[in-house]
Scaffold this motif. Structure first.
Motif, mmCIF file in Angstrom:
data_model
loop_
_atom_site.group_PDB
_atom_site.id
_atom_site.type_symbol
_atom_site.label_atom_id
_atom_site.label_comp_id
_atom_site.label_asym_id
_atom_site.label_seq_id
_atom_site.Cartn_x
_atom_site.Cartn_y
_atom_site.Cartn_z
ATOM 1 N N LEU A 64 25.034 13.679 -31.687
ATOM 2 C CA LEU A 64 24.257 13.633 -30.456
ATOM 3 C C LEU A 64 25.139 13.277 -29.263
ATOM 4 O O LEU A 64 25.992 12.388 -29.352
ATOM 5 C CB LEU A 64 23.125 12.606 -30.562
ATOM 6 N N ASP A 65 24.907 13.952 -28.156
ATOM 7 C CA ASP A 65 25.581 13.650 -26.913
ATOM 8 C C ASP A 65 25.122 12.268 -26.436
ATOM 9 O O ASP A 65 23.934 11.955 -26.458
ATOM 10 C CB ASP A 65 25.209 14.721 -25.878
ATOM 11 N N LYS A 66 26.068 11.446 -25.992
ATOM 12 C CA LYS A 66 25.744 10.070 -25.601
ATOM 13 C C LYS A 66 24.860 10.002 -24.362
ATOM 14 O O LYS A 66 24.045 9.096 -24.233
ATOM 15 C CB LYS A 66 27.032 9.280 -25.377
ATOM 16 N N GLU A 67 25.027 10.934 -23.449
ATOM 17 C CA GLU A 67 24.239 10.909 -22.211
ATOM 18 C C GLU A 67 22.821 11.439 -22.424
ATOM 19 O O GLU A 67 21.845 10.814 -22.024
ATOM 20 C CB GLU A 67 24.930 11.721 -21.122
ATOM 21 N N SER A 68 22.715 12.596 -23.059
ATOM 22 C CA SER A 68 21.407 13.252 -23.184
ATOM 23 C C SER A 68 20.661 12.872 -24.463
ATOM 24 O O SER A 68 19.454 13.076 -24.544
ATOM 25 C CB SER A 68 21.588 14.771 -23.169
ATOM 26 N N HIS A 69 21.390 12.392 -25.449
ATOM 27 C CA HIS A 69 20.829 12.100 -26.778
ATOM 28 C C HIS A 69 20.298 13.360 -27.453
ATOM 29 O O HIS A 69 19.394 13.303 -28.273
ATOM 30 C CB HIS A 69 19.748 11.014 -26.707
ATOM 31 N N LYS A 70 20.874 14.489 -27.070
ATOM 32 C CA LYS A 70 20.563 15.779 -27.681
ATOM 33 C C LYS A 70 21.791 16.262 -28.445
ATOM 34 O O LYS A 70 22.919 15.864 -28.161
ATOM 35 C CB LYS A 70 20.176 16.816 -26.615
ATOM 36 N N ALA A 71 21.591 17.152 -29.383
ATOM 37 C CA ALA A 71 22.690 17.646 -30.219
ATOM 38 C C ALA A 71 23.754 18.353 -29.384
ATOM 39 O O ALA A 71 23.428 19.143 -28.489
ATOM 40 C CB ALA A 71 22.148 18.596 -31.284
ATOM 41 N N HIS A 72 25.008 18.048 -29.693
ATOM 42 C CA HIS A 72 26.116 18.738 -29.024
ATOM 43 C C HIS A 72 25.999 20.248 -29.230
ATOM 44 O O HIS A 72 26.289 21.030 -28.324
ATOM 45 C CB HIS A 72 27.470 18.247 -29.568
ATOM 46 N N LEU A 73 25.567 20.651 -30.417
ATOM 47 C CA LEU A 73 25.425 22.087 -30.688
ATOM 48 C C LEU A 73 24.387 22.726 -29.765
ATOM 49 O O LEU A 73 24.533 23.889 -29.376
ATOM 50 C CB LEU A 73 25.071 22.327 -32.156
ATOM 51 N N ALA A 74 23.345 22.001 -29.392
ATOM 52 C CA ALA A 74 22.351 22.537 -28.456
ATOM 53 C C ALA A 74 22.976 22.720 -27.074
ATOM 54 O O ALA A 74 22.693 23.706 -26.383
ATOM 55 C CB ALA A 74 21.135 21.612 -28.382
ATOM 56 N N HIS A 75 23.847 21.792 -26.676
ATOM 57 C CA HIS A 75 24.556 21.937 -25.400
ATOM 58 C C HIS A 75 25.473 23.155 -25.439
ATOM 59 O O HIS A 75 25.541 23.921 -24.469
ATOM 60 C CB HIS A 75 25.378 20.677 -25.096
ATOM 61 N N ILE A 76 26.168 23.344 -26.548
ATOM 62 C CA ILE A 76 27.059 24.492 -26.702
ATOM 63 C C ILE A 76 26.249 25.788 -26.616
ATOM 64 O O ILE A 76 26.639 26.735 -25.921
ATOM 65 C CB ILE A 76 27.832 24.406 -28.035
ATOM 66 N N ALA A 77 25.109 25.819 -27.294
ATOM 67 C CA ALA A 77 24.252 27.016 -27.270
ATOM 68 C C ALA A 77 23.779 27.322 -25.857
ATOM 69 O O ALA A 77 23.748 28.491 -25.447
ATOM 70 C CB ALA A 77 23.063 26.828 -28.215
ATOM 71 N N CYS A 78 23.434 26.299 -25.088
ATOM 72 C CA CYS A 78 23.023 26.519 -23.689
ATOM 73 C C CYS A 78 24.149 27.157 -22.896
ATOM 74 O O CYS A 78 23.919 28.103 -22.134
ATOM 75 C CB CYS A 78 22.643 25.192 -23.033
ATOM 76 N N CYS A 79 25.350 26.637 -23.072
ATOM 77 C CA CYS A 79 26.496 27.194 -22.353
ATOM 78 C C CYS A 79 26.697 28.666 -22.698
ATOM 79 O O CYS A 79 26.955 29.483 -21.819
ATOM 80 C CB CYS A 79 27.759 26.403 -22.672
ATOM 81 N N VAL A 80 26.566 28.989 -23.972
ATOM 82 C CA VAL A 80 26.733 30.379 -24.414
ATOM 83 C C VAL A 80 25.651 31.255 -23.784
ATOM 84 O O VAL A 80 25.933 32.338 -23.269
ATOM 85 C CB VAL A 80 26.692 30.481 -25.952
ATOM 86 N N ILE A 81 24.413 30.797 -23.802
ATOM 87 C CA ILE A 81 23.307 31.575 -23.225
ATOM 88 C C ILE A 81 23.525 31.802 -21.738
ATOM 89 O O ILE A 81 23.383 32.922 -21.237
ATOM 90 C CB ILE A 81 21.960 30.876 -23.489
ATOM 91 N N PHE A 82 23.879 30.743 -21.009
ATOM 92 C CA PHE A 82 24.079 30.878 -19.566
ATOM 93 C C PHE A 82 25.245 31.809 -19.247
ATOM 94 O O PHE A 82 25.154 32.653 -18.355
ATOM 95 C CB PHE A 82 24.313 29.511 -18.920
ATOM 96 N N GLU A 83 26.335 31.660 -19.973
ATOM 97 C CA GLU A 83 27.501 32.501 -19.707
ATOM 98 C C GLU A 83 27.205 33.962 -20.048
ATOM 99 O O GLU A 83 27.584 34.870 -19.305
ATOM 100 C CB GLU A 83 28.713 31.987 -20.483
ATOM 101 N N LEU A 84 26.519 34.194 -21.153
ATOM 102 C CA LEU A 84 26.158 35.551 -21.533
ATOM 103 C C LEU A 84 25.218 36.170 -20.496
ATOM 104 O O LEU A 84 25.393 37.332 -20.107
ATOM 105 C CB LEU A 84 25.511 35.560 -22.917
ATOM 106 N N GLN A 85 24.249 35.388 -20.023
ATOM 107 C CA GLN A 85 23.340 35.904 -18.997
ATOM 108 C C GLN A 85 24.097 36.227 -17.714
ATOM 109 O O GLN A 85 23.828 37.248 -17.073
ATOM 110 C CB GLN A 85 22.210 34.906 -18.713
ATOM 111 N N ASN A 86 25.039 35.387 -17.337
ATOM 112 C CA ASN A 86 25.856 35.666 -16.151
ATOM 113 C C ASN A 86 26.619 36.979 -16.305
ATOM 114 O O ASN A 86 26.742 37.746 -15.353
ATOM 115 C CB ASN A 86 26.832 34.523 -15.880
#
Length: 94
Positions: A64-86
């Motif tokens: 889990l990410d210390k700031e968001s308390h969400k899975a690091h893998l979920a953050h990575i997936a968001c980055c991939v989605i945003f970059e792909l959409q761009n």
């Protein structure tokens, strides 16, 4: 046949806890940075963010990410989605 595939995919997505994790990270980002602000970010920033979450989080053994308390893998997936959409929006994939 195509309709059956679509229904199956929709069912997977709607029942996926992993997809809900990704949505949760997106909602946190919208609150922190503003809705649709991700469209104003250069792709290299997403590359850097992915690397941070991969190195310090996923590979480093921190789930889990210390700031968001969400899975690091979920953050990575968001980055991939945003970059792909761009890439799609810039017509780089056509």
């Amino acid at each position: 046949m195509e309709f059956a595939k679509l229904t199956y995919v929709q069912k997977i997505v709607s029942e996926s806890v992993a997809v809900q994790d990704i949505i949760s990270v997106m909602e946190l980002g919208a609150k922190k940075y503003g809705e649709c602000n991700w469209k104003n970010v250069e792709n290299w920033r997403y590359d850097e963010a992915m690397l941070r979450h991969i190195i310090y989080g996923h590979i480093g053994g921190e789930i889990l990410d210390k700031e968001s308390h969400k899975a690091h893998l979920a953050h990575i997936a968001c980055c991939v989605i945003f970059e792909l959409q761009n890439l799609h929006d810039s017509k780089s994939l056509t």
